[in-house]
Write an enzyme that holds these catalytic residues in place. Structure first.
Site, PDB file in Angstrom:
ATOM      1  N   HIS A 117       0.821  -1.218   0.000  1.00  0.00           N
ATOM      2  CA  HIS A 117       0.000   0.000   0.000  1.00  0.00           C
ATOM      3  C   HIS A 117       0.855   1.268   0.000  1.00  0.00           C
ATOM      4  O   HIS A 117       1.951   1.294   0.574  1.00  0.00           O
ATOM      5  CB  HIS A 117      -0.984   0.012   1.166  1.00  0.00           C
ATOM      6  CG  HIS A 117      -0.345   0.013   2.515  1.00  0.00           C
ATOM      7  ND1 HIS A 117      -0.081   1.165   3.207  1.00  0.00           N
ATOM      8  CD2 HIS A 117       0.090  -1.000   3.312  1.00  0.00           C
ATOM      9  CE1 HIS A 117       0.466   0.863   4.377  1.00  0.00           C
ATOM     10  NE2 HIS A 117       0.598  -0.447   4.461  1.00  0.00           N
ATOM     11  N   ASP A 150      -0.509   4.413   0.882  1.00  0.00           N
ATOM     12  CA  ASP A 150      -0.944   5.404   1.885  1.00  0.00           C
ATOM     13  C   ASP A 150      -0.167   5.172   3.182  1.00  0.00           C
ATOM     14  O   ASP A 150       0.356   4.083   3.426  1.00  0.00           O
ATOM     15  CB  ASP A 150      -2.464   5.320   2.130  1.00  0.00           C
ATOM     16  CG  ASP A 150      -2.913   3.953   2.624  1.00  0.00           C
ATOM     17  OD1 ASP A 150      -2.443   2.938   2.066  1.00  0.00           O
ATOM     18  OD2 ASP A 150      -3.707   3.884   3.579  1.00  0.00           O
ATOM     19  N   ASP A 191       6.691   1.082   6.092  1.00  0.00           N
ATOM     20  CA  ASP A 191       5.258   0.740   5.980  1.00  0.00           C
ATOM     21  C   ASP A 191       4.566   1.709   5.032  1.00  0.00           C
ATOM     22  O   ASP A 191       4.028   2.690   5.481  1.00  0.00           O
ATOM     23  CB  ASP A 191       4.610   0.758   7.369  1.00  0.00           C
ATOM     24  CG  ASP A 191       3.156   0.363   7.333  1.00  0.00           C
ATOM     25  OD1 ASP A 191       2.741  -0.280   6.368  1.00  0.00           O
ATOM     26  OD2 ASP A 191       2.423   0.744   8.265  1.00  0.00           O
ATOM     27  N   GLU A 249      -5.131   1.392   2.820  1.00  0.00           N
ATOM     28  CA  GLU A 249      -4.928   0.273   3.749  1.00  0.00           C
ATOM     29  C   GLU A 249      -5.011   0.742   5.186  1.00  0.00           C
ATOM     30  O   GLU A 249      -5.491   0.032   6.059  1.00  0.00           O
ATOM     31  CB  GLU A 249      -3.562  -0.384   3.481  1.00  0.00           C
ATOM     32  CG  GLU A 249      -3.368  -1.730   4.169  1.00  0.00           C
ATOM     33  CD  GLU A 249      -2.822  -1.623   5.583  1.00  0.00           C
ATOM     34  OE1 GLU A 249      -2.935  -2.612   6.311  1.00  0.00           O
ATOM     35  OE2 GLU A 249      -2.296  -0.559   5.971  1.00  0.00           O
ATOM     36  N   GLU A 250      -4.542   1.957   5.443  1.00  0.00           N
ATOM     37  CA  GLU A 250      -4.477   2.453   6.819  1.00  0.00           C
ATOM     38  C   GLU A 250      -5.831   2.929   7.340  1.00  0.00           C
ATOM     39  O   GLU A 250      -5.974   3.186   8.527  1.00  0.00           O
ATOM     40  CB  GLU A 250      -3.455   3.594   6.936  1.00  0.00           C
ATOM     41  CG  GLU A 250      -2.038   3.216   6.519  1.00  0.00           C
ATOM     42  CD  GLU A 250      -1.362   2.216   7.449  1.00  0.00           C
ATOM     43  OE1 GLU A 250      -2.028   1.729   8.376  1.00  0.00           O
ATOM     44  OE2 GLU A 250      -0.174   1.923   7.232  1.00  0.00           O
ATOM     45  N   ASP A 267       3.877  -6.578   3.930  1.00  0.00           N
ATOM     46  CA  ASP A 267       3.349  -5.522   4.801  1.00  0.00           C
ATOM     47  C   ASP A 267       3.200  -6.004   6.244  1.00  0.00           C
ATOM     48  O   ASP A 267       2.327  -5.533   6.967  1.00  0.00           O
ATOM     49  CB  ASP A 267       1.991  -5.049   4.249  1.00  0.00           C
ATOM     50  CG  ASP A 267       1.464  -3.815   4.978  1.00  0.00           C
ATOM     51  OD1 ASP A 267       2.292  -2.987   5.416  1.00  0.00           O
ATOM     52  OD2 ASP A 267       0.230  -3.693   5.112  1.00  0.00           O
ATOM     53  N   HIS A 295       3.909   2.930  12.013  1.00  0.00           N
ATOM     54  CA  HIS A 295       2.952   3.839  12.658  1.00  0.00           C
ATOM     55  C   HIS A 295       3.585   4.650  13.796  1.00  0.00           C
ATOM     56  O   HIS A 295       2.936   5.494  14.385  1.00  0.00           O
ATOM     57  CB  HIS A 295       1.717   3.102  13.210  1.00  0.00           C
ATOM     58  CG  HIS A 295       0.954   2.371  12.149  1.00  0.00           C
ATOM     59  ND1 HIS A 295      -0.295   1.856  12.361  1.00  0.00           N
ATOM     60  CD2 HIS A 295       1.256   2.077  10.866  1.00  0.00           C
ATOM     61  CE1 HIS A 295      -0.716   1.256  11.255  1.00  0.00           C
ATOM     62  NE2 HIS A 295       0.211   1.382  10.333  1.00  0.00           N
TER      63      HIS A 295
END
Ligand SMILES: [Zn+2]
Length: 465
Positions: free
Chosen positions: A85, A87, A116, A151-152, A176, A437
């Protein structure tokens, strides 16, 4: 050229590409959404930038209206897939470097999305480039990298893609999550339950406020409750509450404030934490005081109490592959007579969604909880003996020399759930800290090399299956 040599030679260019992708702050932005940019300008630009990179390498690309994209080499029927992903999650002010500018320091690349999942996406792309340039793809095969853009947030990317795309890869790996490989993931249901509290005629303490927790997938670290008590009851209520060391008590003008502290952790391992909500509600129930929400406290104690394995509901489940069912009451909030709970259940791969509905949700509804489903994801399970697992494990071991760590079963959900015959495979090595994150997210340059080499060997092996 050997894979390792190719990666070394490509490294500088790969880092440049990661720098370019990180510079697009692809955080979901509701203020700049339009038809072609369903997640905002920056996400759309990052997706376009990635597809442009692939196109310049001579690969076929498609943009699915800004929701997702794909990059393909070869036209053969047998298709190998990868899914990542573009995003990223938002940043806080705990960053020591500008989050959207890649900074090289101590052999690491710092920047939001470096690990990520922009760095790993670049690894996948260069692995495909290697296969293409070395003409390793037989006519019978094709390789497709799918890039999600949400995805997030809510997976609208991959859900849109699944609806629009003509076919899916036959087998895939997902860059991921973690190395070595994740072959089993518990089933997951996010749900809200509301309870209409019926006040009795008589109670000693009137609950004015009740609140706890921050997210449904986190064991709550704090909960509090404000109560009003008549002057004549004050002494008696204070004495009863003081017996509970779990509750901190503050005197207020018309009563007390009760506070409970827990230990927060991810809901997939609730045994590592301690629920502040359970401590508060059970402490209140056990105090013997009659509260205006007594009806609710009794029912909560009956179905959850201090447990997180569904045992009080009669739905404790267990299998050898993924272990116990876990259920987390993540947040609680009182609105008038309605008490709202956000919760999350994770069940073993040997059990089904229907069983959870029958053995957990129905009993909850029976005692008065109103159920609303937010998200349901089926378990994922590929047998350890499946050739996709053994091929990928071989690729991992060949590059890292790590024979100690083996394939894993987890309680969390990865992006792999969305594709048939898919497993999560990297990018985080077992010896690396989890930084996705977090502030100061980074990827080590050494890892970037290893990841890319692993993916090249993985693709070569999957082509042989
Ligand atoms: Zn991710």
């Amino acid at each position: 050229m050997k894979a390792r040599e190719y990666v070394r030679k490509s490294l500088e260019k790969m880092i440049e590409d990661i720098e370019m992708l990180v510079s697009h702050a692809s955080v979901y932005d509701v203020s700049s959404i339009d038809k072609e940019r369903p997640f905002g300008t920056n996400v759309a630009e990052a997706l376009n930038a990635f597809l442009n990179l692939a196109e310049k390498m001579g690969m076929e690309t498609r943009n699915f209206n800004g929701y997702a994209g794909d990059v393909t080499i070869g036209h053969g029927k047998r298709m190998i897939g990868m899914l990542g992903h573009i995003d990223v999650v938002n940043v806080t002010d705990g960053w020591k470097t500008p989050p959207f500018l890649v900074v090289k320091k101590n052999g690491n690349l710092y920047g939001r999305g470096t690990s990520d999942d922009k760095g790993p996406l670049v690894s996948c792309l260069y692995a495909m480039k290697y296969i293409m340039e070395n003409k390793l793809l037989p006519e019978s095969h094709s390789i497709r990298l799918i890039i999600g853009a949400d995805e997030e947030e809510e997976y609208r990317c991959i859900n849109y893609y699944l609806k629009k795309v003509e076919r899916l890869p036959d087998l895939s790996f997902i860059p991921d999550a973690n190395f070595p490989l994740i072959y089993a993931e518990k089933g997951l249901i996010d749900f809200d339950i509301n309870f209409l509290n019926k006040k009795q005629e008589y109670y000693q303490a009137d609950v004015l406020e009740l609140q706890g927790g921050n997210a449904r997938n986190i064991v709550p670290s704090d909960a509090r409750c404000k109560i009003a008590v008549l002057g004549s009851e004050r002494e008696c209520v204070r004495n009863a509450l003081n017996k509970f060391s779990e509750l901190k008590i503050r005197e207020t003008v018309d009563g007390f404030e009760l506070l409970s502290e827990g230990v927060s952790c991810h809901a997939m391992n609730p045994e590592k934490g301690k629920s502040a909500i359970a401590s508060l509600l059970c402490g209140m129930k056990e105090s013997g005081i009659s509260f205006s929400i007594q009806h609710f406290l009794d029912k909560y104690d009956e179905v959850f109490g201090r447990t997180f394995d569904g045992s009080l509901l009669g739905c404790a489940m267990h299998d050898e592959i993924t272990g116990d069912l876990t259920v987390n009451v993540g947040t609680i909030c009182m609105n008038g007579d309605i008490i709202e709970i956000k919760s999350n259940v994770r069940y073993p791969v040997s059990n089904s969604y229907d069983e959870i509905m029958e053995r957990m949700i129905k009993p909850l509804e029976k005692v008065g909880f109103n159920y609303k489903e937010i998200l349901a994801i089926d378990p994922l399970y590929i047998e350890k003996s499946d050739p996709i697992v053994s091929s990928l494990m071989e690729a991992y071991r060949e590059v890292t020399g790590d024979f100690e760590n083996s394939e894993m079963a987890i309680g969390g959900a990865t992006y792999a759930r969305f594709l048939p015959c898919a497993v999560s495979f990297g990018p985080l090595f077992p010896w690396e800290p989890e930084l996705a994150h977090e502030d100061n997210e980074c990827i080590s340059i050494d890892s970037l090399e290893k990841i890319t080499e692993i993916y090249i060997i993985a693709l070569k092996k999957l082509i042989q299956l």
